[in-house]
Scaffold this active site. Structure first.
Site, PDB file in Angstrom:
ATOM      1  N   GLY A  11       0.816  -1.216   0.000  1.00 20.18           N
ATOM      2  CA  GLY A  11       0.000   0.000   0.000  1.00 20.18           C
ATOM      3  C   GLY A  11       0.850   1.265   0.000  1.00 20.18           C
ATOM      4  N   ARG A  15      -1.782   8.640   3.760  1.00 23.91           N
ATOM      5  CA  ARG A  15      -2.076   9.505   4.909  1.00 23.91           C
ATOM      6  C   ARG A  15      -0.846   9.832   5.759  1.00 23.91           C
ATOM      7  NH1 ARG A  15      -6.952   6.162   7.252  1.00 23.91           N
ATOM      8  NH2 ARG A  15      -6.129   4.638   5.775  1.00 23.91           N
ATOM      9  N   ASN A 164     -13.156  -6.468  10.947  1.00 24.89           N
ATOM     10  CA  ASN A 164     -12.036  -7.289  10.481  1.00 24.89           C
ATOM     11  C   ASN A 164     -10.726  -6.575  10.769  1.00 24.89           C
ATOM     12  OD1 ASN A 164     -10.220  -8.823   9.021  1.00 24.89           O
ATOM     13  ND2 ASN A 164     -10.864  -7.991   7.026  1.00 24.89           N
ATOM     14  N   ARG A 308      27.343   9.830  23.161  1.00 25.83           N
ATOM     15  CA  ARG A 308      27.052   9.615  21.739  1.00 25.83           C
ATOM     16  C   ARG A 308      27.633   8.304  21.215  1.00 25.83           C
ATOM     17  NH1 ARG A 308      29.016  14.837  19.011  1.00 25.83           N
ATOM     18  NH2 ARG A 308      28.545  13.546  17.192  1.00 25.83           N
ATOM     19  N   ALA A 353      36.306  20.730  34.894  1.00 27.46           N
ATOM     20  CA  ALA A 353      35.185  21.389  34.225  1.00 27.46           C
ATOM     21  C   ALA A 353      35.674  22.180  33.017  1.00 27.46           C
ATOM     22  CB  ALA A 353      34.491  22.331  35.192  1.00 27.46           C
ATOM     23  N   SER A 378      40.720  22.656  35.007  1.00 28.59           N
ATOM     24  CA  SER A 378      39.539  23.216  34.349  1.00 28.59           C
ATOM     25  C   SER A 378      39.910  24.068  33.139  1.00 28.59           C
ATOM     26  CB  SER A 378      38.765  24.100  35.339  1.00 28.59           C
ATOM     27  OG  SER A 378      38.288  23.296  36.386  1.00 28.59           O
ATOM     28  N   ARG A 413      49.978  29.636  29.839  1.00 23.83           N
ATOM     29  CA  ARG A 413      49.206  30.742  30.399  1.00 23.83           C
ATOM     30  C   ARG A 413      49.756  32.054  29.916  1.00 23.83           C
ATOM     31  NH1 ARG A 413      48.060  28.835  36.401  1.00 23.83           N
ATOM     32  NH2 ARG A 413      46.684  27.200  35.692  1.00 23.83           N
TER      33      ARG A 413
END
Ligand code: UD1
Ligand code: CA
Length: 432
Positions: A11, A15, A164, A308, A353, A378, A413
């Site tokens: 089919g 729709r 049916n 992921r 972090a 961090s 730095r």
């Protein structure tokens, strides 16, 4: 396994309003048709899928995952309709179970009820409050007499609530006799499979109804149906895993792919999404984390972390706003706000972090290798390809562009300058 199965999937699925063939729309991570095939494979070694619309695309999708399935191309122009769909198919076994490709929720147990019915033809029937759209089933004395399509119903027949559901288990002999004899003399000009019921009854065959659950046998025709079917399947998946020892908080908010797997004792908090064939073992996944095609063992993730594809985490603790991609972490802590991609990180290492693996230079992706007991301060950028050996310290705020040998400190730095009195000068706030 003395049962052949045919799945009608020719089919158009108008729709759905989609370029993707209807039966390839996914429910909980797998195309609808695959769910039907999975149920069929448990009971049959002779499965045929009937296709027409986007034949090649659907055939390829199915063949890549189901090696033994046969395909039949319906002549949908010459012989449209569910009866036309079965023309010319050869079945190996004496009995044939006829299914629809858009019934992803159908279970093997229900199919066995149909195939176990003592009859020449057993058909699925649902009692619906609102029967509109379905073929009505005329039942007399526990036997089916006829199926009348809605468009061919008299106004009295329209009031019949037994409909049916479109699944049948039938002796092959009946198909061989009646399919070639079908006519398309009806309101839709189609060859109705349902007409074989009346023919069989007239020839004295036993046709019985098997009453089934609407939730399982309802076909998916629109995206609304698709979403509803997925909700029902999610409920099933969650219940099954809870029964296996997985704790879920607010389970209705949790999404679990049908290919995901849990082992040992796991705890899943609200809003978690698990996509693809994940393997989660003795792990705690905290609120609103997204896990995709990853392996997580003996550790915790989240809240609001994203793990992921290709990630493998063991004995590790991943905190909020950490994204991990295609990385192997063993005994690692990454508590906050980091991106770890294409990395391998060893036992005892702490990721501060704001650590970022700069794995992509705009052309290619590169690896970051971090050894054991490394302290990454961090706000560090690790520019790949780069290797950080065991027992090293990366000072906060460093941009690491070269390999760091074992035992070393890496620090980059800009010197800090302190300018006294600058604030008042800058904002013109002279001393008063
Ligand atoms: C059919 C039944 C109807 C039943 C309903 C249940 C007939 C004539 N009618 O309705 O009594 O209540 O299912 O859902 O069988 N298909 C093909 N080739 C075709 C037409 C359809 O393979 O030429 C497939 C579709 O892809 C679908 C299934 O057959 O998987 C059912 O087709 P659909 O058009 O939804 O069913 P109806 O004919 O409306
Ligand atoms: Ca139709």
């Amino acid at each position: 396994m003395s049962l052949s199965v045919v799945i009608l999937a020719a089919g158009k699925g108008t729709r759905m309003k989609s370029a993707t063939p209807k039966v390839l729309h996914e429910i909980s991570g797998k195309p609808m048709l695959f769910h039907v095939l999975d149920a069929a494979e448990k009971i049959s070694d002779d499965i045929t899928v009937v296709l027409h619309h986007q034949f090649e695309r659907v055939r390829e999708a199915v063949a890549s995952s189901y090696k033994k399935v046969h395909f039949h191309r319906q002549d949908a122009e010459g012989f449209p309709g569910t009866g036309g769909a079965l023309r010319g198919i050869e079945f190996r076994h004496d009995r044939v179970l006829i299914l629809n490709g858009d019934m992803p929720l159908v279970t093997t147990a229900s199919l066995l009820r149909l195939s176990d019915a003592r009859a020449d033809l057993a058909m699925s029937v649902i009692d619906l409050e609102d029967p509109s759209g379905y073929g009505r089933v005329l039942i007399d004395g526990g036997r089916v007499q006829e199926i009348v399509e809605e468009k061919d119903c008299t106004s009295e027949q329209r009031h019949i609530h037994s409909v049916n559901a479109g699944v049948y288990c039938v002796r092959r002999e009946l198909l061989e006799r009646y399919i070639p004899a079908l006519s398309n003399d009806n309101a839709q000009g189609e060859y109705y499979l349902t007409d074989i019921v009346k023919m069989a009854v007239e020839d004295g065959y036993k046709v019985v109804p098997v009453f089934v659950e609407e939730a399982e046998f309802k076909g998916v025709n629109s995206r609304i149906d698709l979403a509803h079917a997925e909700e029902l399947m999610q409920r099933r998946i969650r219940r099954a895993w809870m029964a296996e020892g997985v704790t879920m908080h607010l389970p209705e908010t949790i999404y679990i792919d049908c290919r995901a797997e849990f082992l040992g004792e796991c705890e899943i908090e609200s809003g978690v999404q698990i996509h693809g064939p994940c393997r989660i073992e003795n792990a705690h996944i905290k609120a609103h984390s997204v896990i995709e095609e990853a392996v997580i063992r003996d550790g915790s993730v989240g809240p609001m972390a994203r793990i992921r594809p290709g990630s493998n985490l063991s004995r590790s603790h991943i905190g909020n706003f950490v994204e991990v991609k295609k990385s192997m972490l063993k005994g690692v802590k990454a508590g906050h706000l980091s991106y770890l991609g294409d990395a391998e990180i060893g036992e005892g290492t702490n990721i501060g972090a704001g650590t970022i693996t700069c794995n992509y230079d705009g052309k290619a992706k590169y690896k970051t290798l971090i050894g054991r007991n490394v302290f990454v301060g961090s706000d560090t950028q690790l520019v790949a390809p780069v290797t950080i050996e065991d027992e090293t310290i990366i000072a906060a705020g460093s941009t690491v562009t070269r390999d760091v040998p074992s035992g070393a400190l890496a620090i980059s730095r800009a010197p800090l300058k302190i300018v006294e009195g600058f604030y008042r000068k800058f904002f013109n706030k002279g001393r008063t």
